[in-house]
Design an enzyme around this catalytic site. Structure first.
Site, PDB file in Angstrom:
ATOM      1  N   ASP A 159       0.827  -1.206   0.000  1.00  0.00           N
ATOM      2  CA  ASP A 159       0.000   0.000   0.000  1.00  0.00           C
ATOM      3  C   ASP A 159       0.859   1.254   0.000  1.00  0.00           C
ATOM      4  O   ASP A 159       2.027   1.231   0.388  1.00  0.00           O
ATOM      5  CB  ASP A 159      -0.922  -0.002   1.223  1.00  0.00           C
ATOM      6  N   GLU A 160       0.277   2.350  -0.403  1.00  0.00           N
ATOM      7  CA  GLU A 160       0.864   3.694  -0.289  1.00  0.00           C
ATOM      8  C   GLU A 160       2.313   3.755  -0.763  1.00  0.00           C
ATOM      9  O   GLU A 160       3.154   4.431  -0.168  1.00  0.00           O
ATOM     10  CB  GLU A 160       0.740   4.199   1.157  1.00  0.00           C
ATOM     11  N   ALA A 161       2.604   3.058  -1.868  1.00  0.00           N
ATOM     12  CA  ALA A 161       3.954   3.066  -2.441  1.00  0.00           C
ATOM     13  C   ALA A 161       4.088   4.263  -3.374  1.00  0.00           C
ATOM     14  O   ALA A 161       4.392   4.127  -4.571  1.00  0.00           O
ATOM     15  CB  ALA A 161       4.220   1.750  -3.166  1.00  0.00           C
TER      16      ALA A 161
END
Length: 537
Positions: free
Chosen positions: A341-343
């Site tokens: 996530d949230e890369a």
């Protein structure tokens, strides 16, 4: 075909009136009563059972009661010992665990060849002569024990002798879970939680039939599991936390103890190593993992999306292989969570290339991939599960990406942040917690249907639900108690109970009756005004 509980919704309303201390024959409302009934109606528990058939006389646990079990089955005997450990302190009775053929009556735990009960289902039968819990597997016996606990007065949870009486209403409960995956996540990276604190949470989860403990073991603020081939991950990367505290990490022995204890409560540990983003603790520990070869400082803030493993470097995959190999070797369960996530600091092309390299490593070491739902922006491995954490207001495009993956065979775990993220504040006045997904009161957390939540998703693709507890603002047991309770039992019910039982009015009446049990267990829960809690004694 599963037998469904068919209690009409009007019964839920009557139970709610009773929980609120309101007469059903026209009398004026009264204050909530602190007195608990000595005989709880059969099935008045959380999660709601699939089928309840009340009838007959209750069974009373007394000085002569024995707990009968096939003592040649180590796992069944362990469940019997667990039950005895709960009942003995409060009842004051000896409750010896004996072989099932050594006596009649009492409390009997028995295994059956009835495969219809599945791995976790059970049947509870109660009458004047005794209580019998029947299951196909020992895990089913353990789930049935949680129902038996809740059928007894809340004082049964106390560790000193209480007056009783200890009665179980007559009749039969037949119960199997709606979903096979019913999880709770504890983020031990933002703030570190000790082995004993994790065990305490495991015990709380057990009461509500949760079967997966997802441990978020790495993030920007801390790396929490010892890796022999990369030792600085834990010793340096784990040396701090949000706000600059001392942090900490689990030795391999510590982690094995968590896994062992969870297994004793019939929970499977799902370890998460978040990547390629959320990796500052790793990048700070080893300069070679950075594209520029320069290690950043340790991070104690709460921003996200600024870190990334260096996707083009081959050493990155040596690192990933070593970490997954060592964590997989410590973990007997089926799954290994790789985050994803949230890369925001990883380009889309690099993200896809990274996931294409890393997912086969998980399979190489005998595990099944779980990733946050951004994994569906790449190509999920065959059999992989995507964990959806979006919101009701998440864009239709993003939801369709997840739904398309589901239609293509990817299973889903549902964790919508504005429904079941336990770190979201209840109201603006909640002391710990965040509010980026909105305020999440008890009804909002409970009142949704996983099977119909994501448009275009086949019902068969939904494998279960999970309630994550992120810990940017959570650092103590008291914080965990306030944020998880009373929302966690509702998520557990969404995962366990058939859709036909779902009814907010009936649920909040049953949840109100959990208040004294929370107190007996030392859980300082949030007294939501949406629930008619009994007055303090």
């Amino acid at each position: 075909m599963r037998q469904r509980r068919t209690l009409p919704r009007v019964l839920g309303a009557l139970l709610l009136l009773a929980a609120a201390g309101i007469s059903c024959v026209g009398a004026a409302p009264t204050a909530h009563s602190a007195a608990e009934p000595t005989l709880r109606p059969l099935g008045q528990v959380v999660p709601a059972p699939a089928s309840v058939a009340p009838g007959g006389q209750p069974y009373t646990i007394g000085a002569a009661t024995r707990i009968r079990v096939d003592t040649s089955s180590r796992e069944s005997r362990a469940v019997a010992d667990y039950l005895a450990g709960i009942l003995r302190p409060s009842t004051g009775h000896a409750l010896p665990v004996v072989d099932e053929n050594a006596a009649a009556g009492g409390i009997r735990l028995r295994l059956t060849r009835d495969a219809a009960l599945g791995d976790e289902g059970y049947r509870l039968q109660s009458n004047r002569g005794g209580v019998t819990l029947t299951a196909h597997r020992p895990t089913g016996l353990f789930r049935g024990v949680q129902t038996l606990r809740q059928q007894l007065p809340a004082a049964v949870e106390k560790r000193t002798v209480q007056p009783g009486p200890w009665q179980v209403a007559g009749g039969t409960i037949t119960d199997t879970p709606r979903y096979a995956y019913r999880g709770a996540m504890l983020d031990v990276s933002r703030h570190f939680f000790t082995v004993e604190q994790v065990k305490r949470y495991i015990d709380q989860l057990a009461l509500y039939k949760i079967n997966k403990l997802h441990l978020h073991l790495s993030d920007d603020q801390g790396w929490r599991i010892a890796i022999d081939s990369w030792p600085r991950l834990a010793t340096y990367g784990g040396s701090t936390q949000v706000g600059g505290g001392p942090g900490g990490h689990y030795t391999k022995a510590d982690y094995r103890e968590i896994v062992r204890y969870a297994a004793s409560r019939h929970q499977e540990v799902v370890p998460e190593i978040d990547m390629p983003g959320h990796t500052n603790a790793a990048l700070a520990s080893y300069a070679e993992l950075n594209c520029d070869g320069v290690a950043p400082p340790l991070y104690t803030g709460t921003n996200v999306g600024f870190s990334s493993l260096c996707v083009p470097k081959e050493v990155t995959y040596d690192f990933v292989d070593d970490v997954i190999r060592e964590v997989a070797a410590l973990t007997p369960g089926k799954y290994l969570h790789i985050g994803g996530d949230e890369a925001h600091s990883t380009s889309h092309a690099d993200y896809v290339a990274f996931m294409d390299r890393v997912q086969p490593v998980v399979a190489k070491y005998g595990k099944t991939v779980i990733g946050w739902h951004q994994l569906t922006g790449a190509t999920p491995a065959e059999g992989a599960l995507a964990q959806y954490w979006g919101l009701d207001r998440t864009s239709a495009k993003e939801k369709e990406q997840v739904a398309a993956a589901a239609r293509n065979g990817t299973g889903l775990i549902l964790s919508p942040a504005d429904r079941v993220y336990l770190d979201m504040k209840y109201t603006k006045d909640t002391k710990p917690g965040l509010a980026w997904a909105g305020y999440v009161e008890v009804q909002r957390s409970y009142d949704w249907n996983p099977a119909a939540y994501l448009p275009g998703t086949p019902e068969s693709a939904v494998k279960g639900v999970e309630a994550p507890l992120w810990t940017e603002t959570i650092s103590t047991n008291a914080h965990v108690d306030q944020m998880a309770f009373p929302r966690l039992p509702g998520v557990a019910e969404l995962g366990w109970s058939p859709a036909a039982t779902h009814d907010w009015e009936g649920y909040r009446a049953r949840l109100a009756e959990q208040g004294p049990r929370f107190e007996a267990l030392g859980i300082d829960y949030y007294r939501s005004p949406q629930v008619p809690w009994p007055a303090a004694g």
